[in-house]
Design an enzyme around this catalytic site. Structure first.
Site, PDB file in Angstrom:
ATOM      1  N   HIS A 282      20.984   0.014  -2.070  1.00 22.03           N
ATOM      2  CA  HIS A 282      21.184  -1.350  -1.568  1.00 22.03           C
ATOM      3  C   HIS A 282      22.377  -2.022  -2.243  1.00 22.03           C
ATOM      4  O   HIS A 282      22.848  -3.060  -1.783  1.00 22.03           O
ATOM      5  CB  HIS A 282      19.911  -2.198  -1.696  1.00 22.03           C
ATOM      6  CG  HIS A 282      19.560  -2.653  -3.063  1.00 22.03           C
ATOM      7  ND1 HIS A 282      18.597  -2.041  -3.844  1.00 22.03           N
ATOM      8  CD2 HIS A 282      20.013  -3.695  -3.814  1.00 22.03           C
ATOM      9  CE1 HIS A 282      18.478  -2.678  -4.989  1.00 22.03           C
ATOM     10  NE2 HIS A 282      19.336  -3.683  -5.009  1.00 22.03           N
TER      11      HIS A 282
ATOM     12  N   ASP B 255      16.215   4.523  -2.157  1.00 23.62           N
ATOM     13  CA  ASP B 255      17.184   3.521  -2.629  1.00 23.62           C
ATOM     14  C   ASP B 255      18.011   4.099  -3.785  1.00 23.62           C
ATOM     15  O   ASP B 255      17.855   3.718  -4.949  1.00 23.62           O
ATOM     16  CB  ASP B 255      16.423   2.271  -3.067  1.00 23.62           C
ATOM     17  CG  ASP B 255      17.341   1.094  -3.357  1.00 23.62           C
ATOM     18  OD1 ASP B 255      18.513   1.144  -2.951  1.00 23.62           O
ATOM     19  OD2 ASP B 255      16.871   0.126  -3.994  1.00 23.62           O
TER      20      ASP B 255
ATOM     21  N   SER C 229      20.003  -4.613 -10.368  1.00 26.45           N
ATOM     22  CA  SER C 229      19.931  -3.541  -9.379  1.00 26.45           C
ATOM     23  C   SER C 229      20.764  -2.330  -9.766  1.00 26.45           C
ATOM     24  O   SER C 229      21.907  -2.457 -10.215  1.00 26.45           O
ATOM     25  CB  SER C 229      20.464  -4.033  -8.029  1.00 26.45           C
ATOM     26  OG  SER C 229      19.502  -4.746  -7.326  1.00 26.45           O
TER      27      SER C 229
END
Length: 272
Positions: free
Chosen positions: A82, A127, A222
């Site tokens: 992402h 992911d 992230s």
């Protein structure tokens, strides 16, 4: 971000008892915006504590965002899908304690991204992405983290302690803190995590940690590392937190690296 939350809410609507999740990619880096702070309720990393972490400043025609990543080889960084999704380029910050005060940087285009082909934006399955970088030499402030071995591929790591690190927010409404921070987290059984988020989100390819006292990853973390205390192996890539907040006490979610050892080997030649 609003579109993501809307789509994800639809994805879990059939099981209303489950929490929604949001990825840890930070707010845009466009004009007038700032990169958010740090891990919640963690502690500052001394220089060289996590030499394998890199800061990633992504750019696209619609703006930019901040993520973390892990060095796994002289020419490879692993991060979250992402983070790379829809990005046109990334600047990689090596050896930084203060986020933008790196030992050096490299910038590469999206042609250097190896985003997992089955990444699902709705439930964050698969992911994970790789970034092919210019060659970097290893030293005390810039070094790789080792992957799990093939013998560890069936280890769920439940009960193990691990270190998460990054430049993510202090809290959901925090002021900016530019310094690298760490938090020690205990890995939990996937059954504990799926009871919160549902099995659509929590597959065998996800690893979760407990977040007592609000000790959590948050926006801006992230793609960053989750590394075991015992053996210093990269077992997770920071992926998501509950939509109702980083300090809500609900589990953190990471991409389970042992599920992708073949994929990493096939793309990079790196294996143990």
């Amino acid at each position: 971000m609003k579109l993501f939350l809307s789509v994800l809410a639809l994805a879990v609507a059939s099981a209303s008892a489950f929490e929604s999740v949001v990825p840890h990619k930070d707010a845009p880096l466009g004009s007038g915006s700032s990169i958010a702070g740090r891990i919640t309720n963690g502690y500052p990393a001394y220089e060289g504590k996590v030499p394998y972490i890199v800061g990633l400043g992504f750019s696209s025609s619609s703006g930019g965002w901040w993520c973390g990543g892990s060095i796994i080889g002289n020419t490879w960084v692993v991060t979250a899908a992402h983070c790379t999704n829809n990005a046109e380029s990334v600047t990689i910050y090596y050896g930084a304690s203060w986020r933008l005060q790196a030992q050096y940087t490299h910038t590469v285009g999206s042609g250097n991204f190896r985003q997992h082909s089955n990444y699902n934006t709705n439930n964050l399955n698969n992911d994970i992405s790789l970034i092919n970088t210019p060659h970097v030499d290893f030293w005390s402030l810039v070094n790789k983290v080792e992957l799990p071995t093939y013998n560890d591929r069936y280890n769920n790591y439940a009960g193990w302690w691990a270190l998460a690190s990054g430049w993510g927010r202090t809290s959901d409404d925090s002021t900016v803190s530019d310094y690298l921070n760490c938090v020690d987290q205990q890995i939990i059984e996937n059954s504990q995590c799926s009871s919160v988020y549902g099995t659509d989100v929590i597959t065998n390819d996800v690893i979760c940690t407990a977040t007592p006292d609000g000790k959590s990853t948050c926006a801006g973390d992230s793609g960053g590392p989750l590394v075991t205390h015992d053996g210093n192996r990269l077992v997770g890539v920071t992926s998501f937190v509950a939509a109702n907040g980083c300090t809500a006490g609900l589990p953190d979610g990471f991409t389970r690296v042992t599920s992708y050892l073949d994929w990493i080997r096939d793309n990079t030649g790196i294996s143990y």
